[in-house]
Design a protein around this motif. Structure first.
Motif, PDB file in Angstrom:
ATOM      1  N   PRO A   1      -2.318  -2.240  -9.494  1.00 19.57           N
ATOM      2  CA  PRO A   1      -0.996  -2.141 -10.121  1.00 19.57           C
ATOM      3  C   PRO A   1      -0.885  -0.906 -11.011  1.00 19.57           C
ATOM      4  N   ALA A   2       0.312  -0.301 -10.994  1.00 24.03           N
ATOM      5  CA  ALA A   2       0.547   0.903 -11.785  1.00 24.03           C
ATOM      6  C   ALA A   2       0.478   0.595 -13.272  1.00 24.03           C
TER       7      ALA A   2
ATOM      8  N   HIS B   1       7.171   2.057   0.168  1.00 25.39           N
ATOM      9  CA  HIS B   1       5.735   1.853   0.023  1.00 25.39           C
ATOM     10  C   HIS B   1       5.362   1.813  -1.456  1.00 25.39           C
ATOM     11  N   GLY B   2       4.260   1.102  -1.749  1.00 32.16           N
ATOM     12  CA  GLY B   2       3.754   1.073  -3.112  1.00 32.16           C
ATOM     13  C   GLY B   2       4.423   0.046  -4.003  1.00 32.16           C
TER      14      GLY B   2
ATOM     15  N   ALA C   1       5.125  -1.911  -9.153  1.00 33.91           N
ATOM     16  CA  ALA C   1       4.571  -0.720  -8.513  1.00 33.91           C
ATOM     17  C   ALA C   1       3.079  -0.906  -8.309  1.00 33.91           C
ATOM     18  N   TYR C   2       2.597  -0.440  -7.173  1.00 34.53           N
ATOM     19  CA  TYR C   2       1.191  -0.622  -6.801  1.00 34.53           C
ATOM     20  C   TYR C   2       0.649   0.705  -6.306  1.00 34.53           C
TER      21      TYR C   2
ATOM     22  N   TYR D   1       0.828  -1.206   0.000  1.00 34.73           N
ATOM     23  CA  TYR D   1       0.000   0.000   0.000  1.00 34.73           C
ATOM     24  C   TYR D   1       0.861   1.255   0.000  1.00 34.73           C
ATOM     25  N   PRO D   2       0.475   2.245  -0.797  1.00 31.71           N
ATOM     26  CA  PRO D   2       1.293   3.461  -0.907  1.00 31.71           C
ATOM     27  C   PRO D   2       1.363   4.269   0.378  1.00 31.71           C
TER      28      PRO D   2
END
Length: 522
Positions: free
Chosen positions: A155-156, A129-130, A149-150, A39-40
């Motif tokens: 997902p990014a 994070h992320g 990356a999330y 989680y970011p």
């Protein structure tokens, strides 16, 4: 993408409170740790509520116990009562535990803020994070973790990935652990499962009722009532089978809460359905990967031991990884992590499930029988904490194990060098030799040399006027020694007693037995 040339000591996946504690413990040992959390941003809602005296001692070691205690509430009692309001059983929390601390009810976001702050103090720690783990591969030397990356929406896009390497991987990624799924590890399911509606409130008007802590054992609706920190409150309600698929609404929540307080008293900040499980992994290690916390064990909340067990995992694994990565012992030492922690967590999970069955009797006649038994004095026993029975302990072949061995070592307030405080604050944590004798001339050069490699702190403690360096203010160390009929204890960095000696002349042998125990892993 090729992995980075950089090799960490540990890659940690997940950064809840157990993971934060592990990061702090590892950072104190100087380990190079790279943390990756999906989680970011930090999770802003509460989950776990209770921290016991042993966990508070861990927080003391990490340097955040005072901050956590400041926002927490220290209940004196946990009261079980029936439909008519009669007390069935009371758990007394008014006295500090053997670790020198009491039990507290906390608001988890505040607790995590404190743990995160101490973890970030260590220059050897990186926290990212992320990033979501996608793959883990390992060989005889390293483990590789591929991440993407999330964002808060998933997902990014476009996909960003990277691969990192380390000597070991620690999975602290919670009850829905990717690592556990990826490795195909199975749970031992103890068969206890219940649905509960968990509701959290921010207090508007404080009163003495806010600090009440207990369990309503009404068969119509078993209910848990606990404060969570100074400004919040939790109400949890048993969900009947026919209610499981009903939609949640704030009106439904307030209907359930109305016997206890009103909208004028509190603001609803969350209501969600939880399934309480009772599961413990069969295997906690897969090669270079270790699982801890909820990734390794899921226990019902009735004893408040879920978070506490995760902190124990962190304390146990961190000191062993530090010794192996420091070249003091071989990788085989790390097998003792599961050998020690799994039976302990399994026993607490069984006890938690048993307490759940006690409070959640929904058949009126069975509830009546339970109430009559309790009111007649036949209450469930309040058992001592489980002891550790395997691993790095003084376990002689003849089976004559000291009663203190495998149990928590004590911490009490002392006066040392004109200063008063808890012992760990004055002498330091880590390996501790605590004795009520003067050890001058009692320890051989060989044993002294080994102690220096741990390194070992010696605490000579006794009553005022004894001539020992530290004064046992309230006689708590003396009581502990008398209880276990010993003169000296050797305590590990995770506060558990390796072994004990009955006489001062046996102290050197105690140290040499630890040396022999550790040498078996070289």
């Amino acid at each position: 993408m090729k992995p980075s040339d950089e090799v960490y000591d540990v890659i940690q996946i997940g950064y809840g409170p157990g993971g934060q504690a592990f990061t702090g413990f590892a950072g104190r040992q100087g380990l190079r740790v790279a943390v990756f959390e999906r989680y970011p941003d930090p999770y802003i809602l509460p989950r776990a509520t209770t921290v016991d005296h042993e966990t508070m001692r861990s927080f003391q070691t990490l340097g955040c116990a005072t901050q956590i205690a400041f926002d927490a509430i220290r209940p004196e009692k946990y009261i079980f009562f029936n439909k008519e309001g009669k007390t069935l059983m009371t758990v007394d929390w008014s006295r500090p535990g053997v670790s020198g601390w009491a039990s507290y009810n906390t608001y988890q976001p505040e607790l995590e803020n404190a743990l995160d702050a101490v973890a970030r103090r260590h220059e050897s720690v990186e926290i990212h994070h992320g990033w979501e783990a996608m793959d883990i591969r390992q060989d005889a030397e390293f483990a590789e973790v591929t991440l993407r990356a999330y964002t808060e929406n998933g997902p990014a896009i476009p996909a960003l990935t990277k691969t990192v390497r380390a000597r070991y991987v620690v999975a602290a990624d919670g009850g829905n652990s990717f690592v556990r799924w990826h490795l195909g590890l199975d749970f031992e399911d103890l068969g206890f499962s219940q649905n509960w509606l968990v509701t959290d409130f921010r207090i508007k008007r404080r009163s003495e009722r806010h600090q009440f802590c207990g369990q309503n054992c009404d068969p119509d609706r078993p209910t848990s009532i606990v404060p969570i920190g100074q400004r919040h409150r939790r109400m949890s309600f048993y969900v009947k089978p026919e209610e499981i698929d009903q939609p949640l609404s704030s009106d439904r929540t307030w209907d359930l809460v109305s016997p206890y307080f009103s909208r004028d008293d509190a603001e609803l900040i969350r209501h969600t359905m939880y399934v309480y499980h009772s599961k413990v992994l069969w295997r906690w290690r897969e090669g270079r990967v270790f699982l801890m916390g909820d990734a390794a064990h899921l226990m019902p909340p009735y004893l408040g031991q879920g978070l506490c067990s995760g902190i124990r995992d962190a304390a146990n694994l961190a000191w062993k990884l530090a010794r192996v990565l420091g070249g003091k012992e071989s990788d085989a030492l790390l097998d003792t992590y599961e050998a020690e922690r799994r039976p302990h967590a399994l026993e607490l999970t069984k006890r938690s499930a048993a307490m759940g069955r006690f409070v959640c009797i929904v058949d009126p006649e069975e509830a009546r029988k339970r109430d009559l038994a309790c009111l007649s004095g036949h209450r469930p026993p309040q058992l001592p904490a489980p002891r550790l029975t395997d691993g790095i302990f003084d376990l002689p072949a003849d089976g004559q194990v000291a009663t203190a061995t495998g149990q928590l070592g004590p911490q009490a307030r002392i006066i040392l060098g004109g200063k008063e405080g808890l012992a760990d604050d004055l002498v330091g944590s880590g390996w501790q030799l605590i004795t009520r004798s003067s050890i001058a001339g009692m320890i051989s050069p060989e044993a002294m040399a080994f102690g220096a490699t741990l390194p070992l702190t010696v605490l000579e403690v006794g009553p005022a006027g004894s001539g020992l360096e530290a004064i046992d203010i309230a006689g708590e160390y003396a009581n502990y020694f008398d209880l276990h009929d010993v003169n000296t204890i050797l305590v590990r960095p995770d506060f558990y007693v390796f072994g004990a000696a009955k006489a001062a002349v046996e102290i050197a042998e105690l140290l040499l037995r630890l040396q022999a125990k550790l040498s078996a892993y070289q």
